[in-house]
Write a protein that holds these residues in place. Sequence first.
Motif, PDB file in Angstrom:
ATOM      1  N   UNK A  41      40.814  50.236  38.658  1.00  0.00           N
ATOM      2  CA  UNK A  41      41.503  49.151  38.880  1.00  0.00           C
ATOM      3  C   UNK A  41      41.636  48.790  40.024  1.00  0.00           C
ATOM      4  N   UNK A  42      40.731  49.353  41.098  1.00  0.00           N
ATOM      5  CA  UNK A  42      41.020  48.881  42.449  1.00  0.00           C
ATOM      6  C   UNK A  42      40.604  47.348  42.625  1.00  0.00           C
ATOM      7  N   UNK A  43      39.541  46.709  41.703  1.00  0.00           N
ATOM      8  CA  UNK A  43      38.981  45.539  41.960  1.00  0.00           C
ATOM      9  C   UNK A  43      40.244  44.480  42.041  1.00  0.00           C
ATOM     10  N   UNK A  44      41.091  44.640  41.041  1.00  0.00           N
ATOM     11  CA  UNK A  44      42.119  43.754  40.532  1.00  0.00           C
ATOM     12  C   UNK A  44      43.097  43.854  41.882  1.00  0.00           C
ATOM     13  N   UNK A  45      43.551  45.099  42.358  1.00  0.00           N
ATOM     14  CA  UNK A  45      44.198  45.365  43.680  1.00  0.00           C
ATOM     15  C   UNK A  45      43.725  44.521  44.660  1.00  0.00           C
ATOM     16  N   UNK A  46      42.249  44.320  44.821  1.00  0.00           N
ATOM     17  CA  UNK A  46      41.661  43.566  45.949  1.00  0.00           C
ATOM     18  C   UNK A  46      41.798  42.120  45.873  1.00  0.00           C
ATOM     19  N   UNK A  47      41.644  41.856  44.689  1.00  0.00           N
ATOM     20  CA  UNK A  47      42.016  40.291  44.519  1.00  0.00           C
ATOM     21  C   UNK A  47      43.429  39.902  44.741  1.00  0.00           C
ATOM     22  N   UNK A  48      44.426  40.802  44.207  1.00  0.00           N
ATOM     23  CA  UNK A  48      45.775  40.444  44.241  1.00  0.00           C
ATOM     24  C   UNK A  48      46.023  40.431  46.057  1.00  0.00           C
ATOM     25  N   UNK A  91      30.875  40.701  36.397  1.00  0.00           N
ATOM     26  CA  UNK A  91      31.174  40.504  35.109  1.00  0.00           C
ATOM     27  C   UNK A  91      32.865  40.436  35.118  1.00  0.00           C
ATOM     28  N   UNK A  92      33.399  41.658  35.728  1.00  0.00           N
ATOM     29  CA  UNK A  92      34.843  41.811  35.767  1.00  0.00           C
ATOM     30  C   UNK A  92      35.260  41.020  36.674  1.00  0.00           C
ATOM     31  N   UNK A  93      34.586  40.758  37.752  1.00  0.00           N
ATOM     32  CA  UNK A  93      35.354  39.811  38.922  1.00  0.00           C
ATOM     33  C   UNK A  93      35.547  38.392  38.319  1.00  0.00           C
ATOM     34  N   UNK A  94      34.595  37.860  37.720  1.00  0.00           N
ATOM     35  CA  UNK A  94      34.404  36.615  37.163  1.00  0.00           C
ATOM     36  C   UNK A  94      35.653  36.526  36.234  1.00  0.00           C
ATOM     37  N   UNK A  95      35.536  37.450  35.179  1.00  0.00           N
ATOM     38  CA  UNK A  95      36.431  37.190  34.148  1.00  0.00           C
ATOM     39  C   UNK A  95      37.892  37.388  34.344  1.00  0.00           C
ATOM     40  N   UNK A  96      38.308  37.958  35.539  1.00  0.00           N
ATOM     41  CA  UNK A  96      39.573  38.153  36.065  1.00  0.00           C
ATOM     42  C   UNK A  96      39.869  37.192  37.461  1.00  0.00           C
ATOM     43  N   UNK A  97      39.589  36.025  37.162  1.00  0.00           N
ATOM     44  CA  UNK A  97      39.717  34.759  37.969  1.00  0.00           C
ATOM     45  C   UNK A  97      39.259  34.933  39.497  1.00  0.00           C
TER      46      UNK A  97
END
Length: 426
Positions: free
Chosen positions: A231-238, A268-274
């Motif tokens: 779940x680190x990618x979502x934390x980085x985007x936040x 794909x995860x990066x794009x699908x999570x904005x």
Amino acid sequence: MRLVSSSATLAFILLLYCCHLILGQKSDSALTLVENTEGGGRGEGGNDDDEEEMTVDEDEGDLEVVQPTEEWQTLKPGQAVPTGAHVRLNLQTGQREVRLGEEQLKYWTHGHRDKEEIQTLFSPDELKQAMKKIKEDLNSVSTDQQIMKRMLEQLNSSKLSTEQRLNVLLELEYLVHQVDNAQTLCSMGGLQFILQGLNSSDFRLQESSAFVLGSAVASNPVVQVKVVESGALQMLLTILATTQPVRVKKKVLFAVASLLRHFPYAQHYFLSHGGLQVLSELFRADGGGVLRTRIVTMLYDMISEKERITQAGLDPMLDASHEERVHQSSKVTLQGELLEKGWCSLVPQLLESTEHDCREKALQALLAMANVCLEQYHSDSFLLGSLLSLRDQYEEMILSEMIPGEENSYFAEIVELIDALQIKIK
């Protein structure tokens, strides 16, 4: 492992040992035995520098070895001299004499005279003991895995100060550049401490943790998978989407770019999570332009990589791993996202920069996006005007005698990019 100090010590000890052998101790090399002869040298043509040498092995007897010096010294019958020494017959005294050879003299007369006493500092037994001690010290040096284990124990301690945590993270960043070390760190549970740092309210810990993460995932598919699953990618985007110091966002962009590179699943995860929406807002808010080049470079890398994978997908000889990558890449709807999120008009703004590197990155991205942005390029008066102005500017710089020759080729490449983009737009 950092063994510079011990290795240097070992090299020095070996050098001393070699000097000891060369400058007087008995060795396994050949020796010159001086015969007990009386009288003249080579008849009437003889001179006092003539040499008579006989090479013998040490095991033929317990020979007394003379240690030559810069001065001639008399040899006794049966004495042996090291190879390379000069032996002569003194016609006035009728005695054999020896001194250092020419090469040895050069060594001692070119700043090495003060080291002459080194040969007496250590006996062979002392040298052996010293070398044994060095070997024991080397064996006691901690491995990278042991070092990282101690570091994680420190990070797990509530008594560790923020400054100490920053120092530990700095050391970890150095170690995880090694692919094996990064994988070992994850298997030891180290990723949770990195995520804790990203989630910290202290921006210094966020910055350092993002730096460690980016270095760990770079060109390391095993770690990339584990980081996405954590779940680190979502934390980085936040972090990118919230108010944070620019220095933190620099390191976070580095971590995101390293995570996405050659990893379609993460893209794909990066794009699908904005992810593109987060980057577009960050691009617009970056008035100073510090982050814009990094963002556009990331986009260009993603576009180019998708094109390469698509082209490679036509090869019937691909193995299963390549087929899986092609399959994952097919889910990355990057081009449509770029058009939808307004990147066709955002990227041209980077041409306003006074930095040549920024302009180059913008031109490369504009060319890569031309297939989906061509209609907007036609109606973008700012883009068309910028291309004409920049081409004139770089043509003038190439012709100017003020510009060093090495830079001319770089500026010529920028002109080629402008020409290629203008051809696309026409």
